[in-house]
Write a protein that holds these residues in place. Structure first.
Motif, PDB file in Angstrom:
ATOM      1  N   GLN A 154      -2.041 -37.430 -41.041  1.00 13.54           N
ATOM      2  CA  GLN A 154      -1.786 -36.966 -42.403  1.00 13.54           C
ATOM      3  C   GLN A 154      -0.421 -36.315 -42.573  1.00 13.54           C
ATOM      4  O   GLN A 154       0.174 -35.795 -41.614  1.00 13.54           O
ATOM      5  N   ARG A 155       0.055 -36.317 -43.829  1.00 11.41           N
ATOM      6  CA  ARG A 155       1.340 -35.730 -44.200  1.00 11.41           C
ATOM      7  C   ARG A 155       1.123 -34.263 -44.566  1.00 11.41           C
ATOM      8  O   ARG A 155       0.368 -33.946 -45.481  1.00 11.41           O
ATOM      9  N   LEU A 156       1.782 -33.362 -43.854  1.00 14.45           N
ATOM     10  CA  LEU A 156       1.610 -31.929 -44.076  1.00 14.45           C
ATOM     11  C   LEU A 156       1.821 -31.582 -45.546  1.00 14.45           C
ATOM     12  O   LEU A 156       2.789 -32.022 -46.169  1.00 14.45           O
ATOM     13  N   SER A 157       0.913 -30.778 -46.108  1.00 11.25           N
ATOM     14  CA  SER A 157       0.997 -30.400 -47.515  1.00 11.25           C
ATOM     15  C   SER A 157       1.387 -28.934 -47.662  1.00 11.25           C
ATOM     16  O   SER A 157       1.093 -28.095 -46.804  1.00 11.25           O
ATOM     17  N   LEU A 180       2.779 -28.716 -55.732  1.00 13.04           N
ATOM     18  CA  LEU A 180       2.139 -29.346 -54.582  1.00 13.04           C
ATOM     19  C   LEU A 180       3.118 -30.365 -54.006  1.00 13.04           C
ATOM     20  O   LEU A 180       3.565 -31.273 -54.705  1.00 13.04           O
ATOM     21  N   SER A 181       3.469 -30.200 -52.752  1.00 15.24           N
ATOM     22  CA  SER A 181       4.367 -31.141 -52.089  1.00 15.24           C
ATOM     23  C   SER A 181       3.792 -31.531 -50.737  1.00 15.24           C
ATOM     24  O   SER A 181       2.873 -30.883 -50.224  1.00 15.24           O
ATOM     25  N   TYR A 190      10.378 -32.792 -47.995  1.00 18.29           N
ATOM     26  CA  TYR A 190       9.099 -32.655 -48.687  1.00 18.29           C
ATOM     27  C   TYR A 190       9.258 -33.122 -50.126  1.00 18.29           C
ATOM     28  O   TYR A 190      10.242 -32.782 -50.793  1.00 18.29           O
ATOM     29  N   SER A 191       8.299 -33.891 -50.612  1.00 19.79           N
ATOM     30  CA  SER A 191       8.346 -34.446 -51.958  1.00 19.79           C
ATOM     31  C   SER A 191       7.096 -34.048 -52.730  1.00 19.79           C
ATOM     32  O   SER A 191       6.017 -33.880 -52.145  1.00 19.79           O
ATOM     33  N   GLY A 192       7.245 -33.906 -54.062  1.00 20.87           N
ATOM     34  CA  GLY A 192       6.111 -33.565 -54.896  1.00 20.87           C
ATOM     35  C   GLY A 192       5.020 -34.626 -54.824  1.00 20.87           C
ATOM     36  O   GLY A 192       5.306 -35.827 -54.751  1.00 20.87           O
ATOM     37  N   TYR A 193       3.765 -34.180 -54.850  1.00 19.39           N
ATOM     38  CA  TYR A 193       2.610 -35.076 -54.794  1.00 19.39           C
ATOM     39  C   TYR A 193       2.080 -35.229 -56.222  1.00 19.39           C
ATOM     40  O   TYR A 193       1.487 -34.311 -56.777  1.00 19.39           O
TER      41      TYR A 193
END
Length: 259
Positions: A154-157, A180-181, A190-193
């Motif tokens: 998973q991609r760290l949030s 939330l990124s 890190y990019s916005g989700y």
């Protein structure tokens, strides 16, 4: 030994073709060799940050009436190992697991793997991974499992919150913002989700429990914004339940002084 040839062929294909694997082998059992109790990363999803590498451990048990000769496990992403688009070999020089006999017929095996964000792991690889495993006994019995175990990569949030103004008079409007990124392995940042449901929660001063006030969705940039009416001193936070590719995360509560 045929089983060693099979293991070497699959391992070699992985190493030489960056996990584009031709003609791998599906499940096969000869004799009484068995693999069980596979545990990846202590039973937890593998969560990777935006950059760098992460080393994880895989443990399992191998049994054979004649004793255990060797074992190997390969991590891969895809419907099966033939069509996998990435993966990882054990960090040992021969890609085998280290197996320690616990009896004349059983051994505990262990191997470490290093995942490299932005290299062997890209955004498209987030989600379910599998393990291809092979083990052999001293009598040439062997077992191959193509889907020996599945696990999540998973991609760290990250999640932020800010409640304002502060202090605020009772009955006035509080605006709660946040973002939330998650790790973008392709870009190393890190990019916005976008378009994700996130709960706004409140914990009254003196309480240890958060209660959900409402659920809103993130914008196209992962931003969050909503309003509530000031009623009592306490903490506001956003809470994200997670998805198959991104773990759950709670923002650190932001205290509001209501006067």
């Amino acid at each position: 030994m045929r089983i060693r040839a099979i293991g070497a062929a699959v391992t070699g294909a992985l190493a030489l073709s960056a996990f584009a694997i031709p003609a791998a082998h599906a499940d096969e059992v000869v004799g009484d060799t068995a693999i069980s109790n596979i545990v990846v990363n202590g039973g937890k999803p593998v969560v990777l940050s935006a950059t760098g590498t992460k080393t994880i451990t895989v443990t399992f048990t191998v049994k054979d009436a004649s004793g255990v000769d060797y074992a190997e496990a390969i991590l891969y992403h895809g419907a099966d190992i033939d069509s996998s688009d990435t993966g990882a070999l054990a960090n040992s020089s021969d890609y085998h697991a280290t197996c320690t006999d616990t009896s004349a017929t059983s051994a505990n095996c262990k191997a470490t793997y290093t995942l490299d964000q932005g290299s062997t792991v890209l955004n498209k690889h987030a989600g379910t991974w599998n393990i291809w495993a092979i083990a052999a006994g001293n009598d040439s019995d062997y077992v191959i499992k193509e889907h020996a175990k599945s696990f999540k990569v998973q991609r760290l949030s990250k999640l932020t919150v800010n409640a304002a103004p502060e202090p605020v008079k009772k009955g006035k409007t509080i605006t709660v913002t946040g973002k939330l990124s998650r790790a973008n392995w392709d870009a190393g940042t890190y990019s916005g989700y976008a378009s994700q449901p996130v709960k706004l929660q409140f914990r009254k001063k003196g309480s240890s429990t958060y209660t959900t006030v409402k659920t809103i969705k993130t914008t196209s940039t992962g931003a969050l914004k909503t309003t509530v009416t000031a009623s009592a001193d306490g903490y506001y936070r956003y809470s994200f339940a997670g998805t198959s590719t991104t773990p759950a995360v709670n923002a650190t509560g932001d205290y509001i002084d209501v006067q």
